[in-house]
Design an enzyme around this catalytic site. Structure first.
Site, PDB file in Angstrom:
ATOM      1  N   GLY A 245      48.487  46.036  35.281  1.00 44.59           N
ATOM      2  CA  GLY A 245      49.625  45.196  34.908  1.00 44.59           C
ATOM      3  C   GLY A 245      50.947  45.500  35.573  1.00 44.59           C
ATOM      4  O   GLY A 245      51.907  44.760  35.384  1.00 44.59           O
ATOM      5  N   PRO A 280      44.896  49.202  37.925  1.00 44.98           N
ATOM      6  CA  PRO A 280      45.833  48.367  38.677  1.00 44.98           C
ATOM      7  C   PRO A 280      45.108  47.451  39.654  1.00 44.98           C
ATOM      8  O   PRO A 280      44.100  47.838  40.251  1.00 44.98           O
ATOM      9  CB  PRO A 280      46.678  49.391  39.439  1.00 44.98           C
ATOM     10  CG  PRO A 280      45.742  50.540  39.645  1.00 44.98           C
ATOM     11  CD  PRO A 280      44.842  50.587  38.433  1.00 44.98           C
ATOM     12  N   GLY A 281      45.610  46.250  39.801  1.00 40.21           N
ATOM     13  CA  GLY A 281      45.064  45.330  40.807  1.00 40.21           C
ATOM     14  C   GLY A 281      46.182  44.933  41.750  1.00 40.21           C
ATOM     15  O   GLY A 281      46.275  45.387  42.890  1.00 40.21           O
ATOM     16  N   ARG A 282      47.099  44.113  41.202  1.00 40.72           N
ATOM     17  CA  ARG A 282      48.185  43.564  42.014  1.00 40.72           C
ATOM     18  C   ARG A 282      48.990  44.648  42.735  1.00 40.72           C
ATOM     19  O   ARG A 282      49.343  44.488  43.902  1.00 40.72           O
ATOM     20  CB  ARG A 282      49.113  42.794  41.073  1.00 40.72           C
ATOM     21  CG  ARG A 282      50.151  41.949  41.759  1.00 40.72           C
ATOM     22  CD  ARG A 282      51.137  41.389  40.747  1.00 40.72           C
ATOM     23  NE  ARG A 282      50.548  40.873  39.556  1.00 40.72           N
ATOM     24  CZ  ARG A 282      50.267  39.572  39.331  1.00 40.72           C
ATOM     25  NH1 ARG A 282      50.567  38.688  40.248  1.00 40.72           N
ATOM     26  NH2 ARG A 282      49.728  39.199  38.193  1.00 40.72           N
ATOM     27  N   ARG A 318      48.345  30.215  42.984  1.00 36.93           N
ATOM     28  CA  ARG A 318      49.386  30.778  42.111  1.00 36.93           C
ATOM     29  C   ARG A 318      50.617  29.880  41.958  1.00 36.93           C
ATOM     30  O   ARG A 318      51.094  29.679  40.841  1.00 36.93           O
ATOM     31  CB  ARG A 318      49.813  32.177  42.587  1.00 36.93           C
ATOM     32  CG  ARG A 318      48.655  33.194  42.635  1.00 36.93           C
ATOM     33  CD  ARG A 318      49.117  34.629  42.820  1.00 36.93           C
ATOM     34  NE  ARG A 318      49.722  35.137  41.607  1.00 36.93           N
ATOM     35  CZ  ARG A 318      51.003  35.280  41.412  1.00 36.93           C
ATOM     36  NH1 ARG A 318      51.853  35.007  42.386  1.00 36.93           N
ATOM     37  NH2 ARG A 318      51.459  35.718  40.269  1.00 36.93           N
ATOM     38  N   CYS A 349      44.660  16.558  47.721  1.00 38.11           N
ATOM     39  CA  CYS A 349      45.149  15.331  47.072  1.00 38.11           C
ATOM     40  C   CYS A 349      45.539  15.577  45.625  1.00 38.11           C
ATOM     41  O   CYS A 349      44.860  15.128  44.693  1.00 38.11           O
ATOM     42  CB  CYS A 349      44.096  14.245  47.183  1.00 38.11           C
ATOM     43  SG  CYS A 349      43.873  13.828  48.904  1.00 38.11           S
ATOM     44  N   GLU A 350      46.580  16.330  45.446  1.00 41.34           N
ATOM     45  CA  GLU A 350      47.132  16.623  44.122  1.00 41.34           C
ATOM     46  C   GLU A 350      48.634  16.761  44.318  1.00 41.34           C
ATOM     47  O   GLU A 350      49.075  17.477  45.237  1.00 41.34           O
ATOM     48  CB  GLU A 350      46.647  17.995  43.611  1.00 41.34           C
ATOM     49  CG  GLU A 350      45.204  18.101  43.310  1.00 41.34           C
ATOM     50  CD  GLU A 350      44.827  17.674  41.899  1.00 41.34           C
ATOM     51  OE1 GLU A 350      45.709  17.505  41.043  1.00 41.34           O
ATOM     52  OE2 GLU A 350      43.614  17.506  41.693  1.00 41.34           O
TER      53      GLU A 350
HETATM   54  N1  LLP Z   1      42.597  45.129  33.655  1.00 41.82           N
HETATM   55  C1  LLP Z   1      42.302  44.012  32.965  1.00 41.82           C
HETATM   56  C2  LLP Z   1      41.469  44.105  31.768  1.00 41.82           C
HETATM   57  C3  LLP Z   1      42.811  42.776  33.401  1.00 41.82           C
HETATM   58  O1  LLP Z   1      42.536  41.678  32.707  1.00 41.82           O
HETATM   59  C4  LLP Z   1      43.613  42.714  34.569  1.00 41.82           C
HETATM   60  C5  LLP Z   1      44.146  41.449  35.048  1.00 41.82           C
HETATM   61  C6  LLP Z   1      43.870  43.918  35.262  1.00 41.82           C
HETATM   62  C7  LLP Z   1      43.350  45.101  34.766  1.00 41.82           C
HETATM   63  C8  LLP Z   1      44.685  43.958  36.508  1.00 41.82           C
HETATM   64  O2  LLP Z   1      45.981  43.532  36.295  1.00 41.82           O
HETATM   65  P1  LLP Z   1      47.087  43.714  37.460  1.00 41.82           P
HETATM   66  O3  LLP Z   1      47.294  45.200  37.671  1.00 41.82           O
HETATM   67  O4  LLP Z   1      46.574  43.065  38.681  1.00 41.82           O
HETATM   68  O5  LLP Z   1      48.271  43.046  36.905  1.00 41.82           O
HETATM   69  N2  LLP Z   1      45.810  35.498  38.218  1.00 41.82           N
HETATM   70  C9  LLP Z   1      47.038  36.068  37.700  1.00 41.82           C
HETATM   71  C10 LLP Z   1      46.833  37.443  37.176  1.00 41.82           C
HETATM   72  C11 LLP Z   1      45.768  37.531  36.111  1.00 41.82           C
HETATM   73  C12 LLP Z   1      45.500  38.948  35.689  1.00 41.82           C
HETATM   74  C13 LLP Z   1      44.275  39.022  34.874  1.00 41.82           C
HETATM   75  N3  LLP Z   1      43.938  40.345  34.453  1.00 41.82           N
HETATM   76  C14 LLP Z   1      48.099  36.013  38.793  1.00 41.82           C
HETATM   77  O6  LLP Z   1      47.818  35.505  39.873  1.00 41.82           O
HETATM   78  O7  LLP Z   1      49.228  36.411  38.566  1.00 41.82           O
END
Ligand code: LLP
Length: 433
Positions: A245, A280-282, A318, A349-350
């Site tokens: 997050g 972490p992802g983002r 996004r 086409c949106e």
């Molecule tokens: N762990 C869980 C259980 C999650 O649901 C998520 C993201 C993460 C970790 C990783 O979160 P991050 O560190 O990336 O914030 N599509 C949206 C974001 C959706 C996130 C869903 N869950 C966007 O493009 O902003």
């Protein structure tokens, strides 16, 4: 003038935009557009920064595969010691195919099917993050069927406001995610009675693109309170998973410094000796990637200007979905700024096929633009809408570039579909998988 500060690997050299030592115009010539381009150095830096911030503790950084599941990126992260947070059998397959270690995988998600649970048990993942009571019983049953014990945590919903976009807030009490805080103790008690689960940890994930520390601290404090209550009941927790997050800079947001994040958390964790997990992802891939696109047409009316580019909402959803803001820069730096702004839109086409609005860019047809901060939730959320093949993906490192995802072919677009349906045998008809 575009702000390139959040992207230290990006720079103009003789008015041409480079990622690391590689010219983006050159990449567009070689691989075509739209093209996702990732910086290997930025990826390694972001992951190592996370790892180093917590190096004094036993920590597992489980990269959230949903942010970007490209096999090469997963492979590189695995080589750096990453574990993985997955939410489907498909993501688990990706991790394994990329050479990731199943024993470092946590499985989140509200709708795990029996097949998915059994697959995860067979490969021996580190832990299931359980999101409901029914899921607890299902996991117990699946483990019993396989004569195994399932390692489990509950994803507890700490009812904390992460102060982010409502679509990506997950820790509020009316969210579909996690188990309600008030029921957590009772669920641990029930789990403790079951024969085929092993209580290992506790988990929470409160949302995404969070730019303030306070929600994380609040969530941690609530979770530590639960751990103390569980201890009194004789239930010990060997790991604490604080989810992902942490936000990134898309425009001018100030973000959380990882050392501050680590310091604030660690000083509250002295009495918890167990393993720490983060998802972490983002923060790992978001600012490591960009989407390169070519202007097809410039379309002007008396009161509006559009640059119609060859990338669209199917490549990057996004902006359409969350009204998200991504910096867009010219690949060849112009010598002046136009007097009127333009909207950057795709061919889909949106009306909502918008990548950016109100930008002062000197875009002419055939010019290249780079849409920044698209390493996370870019390619992984792409679709084939309007029968558009998925974009190619390239990784750059120093002066080198590597194709890590071929452009999808038209053959691939239709190959799973069957047109001879009248001639199918009943066997094929009933075969679902
Ligand atoms: N762990 C869980 C259980 C999650 O649901 C998520 C993201 C993460 C970790 C990783 O979160 P991050 O560190 O990336 O914030 N599509 C949206 C974001 C959706 C996130 C869903 N869950 C966007 O493009 O902003």
């Amino acid at each position: 003038m575009a702000n390139l500060t959040p992207f230290p690997e990006l720079s103009y050299r003789h008015n041409e935009l480079f990622l690391e030592e590689v010219s983006l115009s050159q990449l567009a010539k070689l691989y075509g557009t739209p093209l996702y381009v990732y910086s290997y150095s930025a990826l390694v830096k972001a992951f190592s920064e996370f790892q180093n911030a917590f190096k004094e503790r036993d920590t597992l950084i489980c990269y959230a595969v949903k942010a970007n599941g490209n096999l090469s990126l997963l492979r590189e992260l695995a080589a750096l010691g990453a574990g993985f947070d997955i939410v489907s059998a498909g993501e688990l397959r990706r991790v394994i195919e990329a050479g990731g270690d199943a024993k470092k995988v946590v499985f989140s998600g509200v709708g795990k099917s029996q097949e998915e649970i059994k697959y995860a048990l067979e490969v021996g993942i580190f832990c299931f993050n359980i999101e409901s009571e029914e899921e607890l019983f299902r996991i117990n049953q699946c483990a019993q069927d396989l004569i195994k014990k399932a390692p489990i945590s509950f994803r507890v919903n700490p009812d904390v406001d992460p102060k982010t976009h409502p679509y990506i807030s997950t820790g509020l009490k009316n969210s579909k995610f996690g188990v309600p805080f008030s029921t957590a103790i009772d669920l641990y008690r029930k789990a403790n009675q079951l024969s085929h689960v092993l209580i290992q940890g506790i988990d929470c994930h409160i949302g995404s693109q969070i730019t303030e520390l306070s929600p994380f601290i609040e969530a941690l404090e609530r979770i530590l309170g639960l751990i103390a209550q569980l201890k009194e009941l004789g239930i010990s927790i060997s790991h604490l998973d604080l989810g992902g997050g942490i936000g990134i800079t898309y425009k001018d947001e100030s973000t959380i410094a990882l050392n501050d994040y680590a310091n604030e958390l660690l000083k509250r964790l002295h009495h918890f000796p167990g393993k720490l997990i983060f998802e972490p992802g983002r923060r790992i891939v978001g600012n490591s990637g960009l989407l390169l696109t070519k202007v097809e047409y410039l379309k002007e009316s008396p009161d509006h200007r559009f640059a119609i580019v060859d990338a669209a909402m199917n490549d990057l959803v996004r902006p359409s979905l969350y009204d998200a803001w991504h910096e867009v820069v010219e690949v060849t730096q112009p010598s002046s700024i136009p007097s009127r702004p333009l909207d950057i839109v795709g061919p889909v086409c949106e009306t909502g096929d918008i990548l950016a609005t109100n930008r002062y860019l000197m875009a002419q047809s055939n010019d290249l633009l780079a849409i920044l901060s698209t390493g996370a939730y870019g390619s992984s959320m792409s679709s084939n809408y309007n029968a558009r093949p998925k974009a190619a993906e390239v990784l750059v490192y120093n002066k080198d570039h590597y194709l890590i995802g071929r452009r999808e072919s038209f053959t691939e677009l239709t190959q799973r579909e069957l047109t001879d349906f009248f001639n199918q045998t009943s066997l094929t008809k009933n075969k679902l998988i």
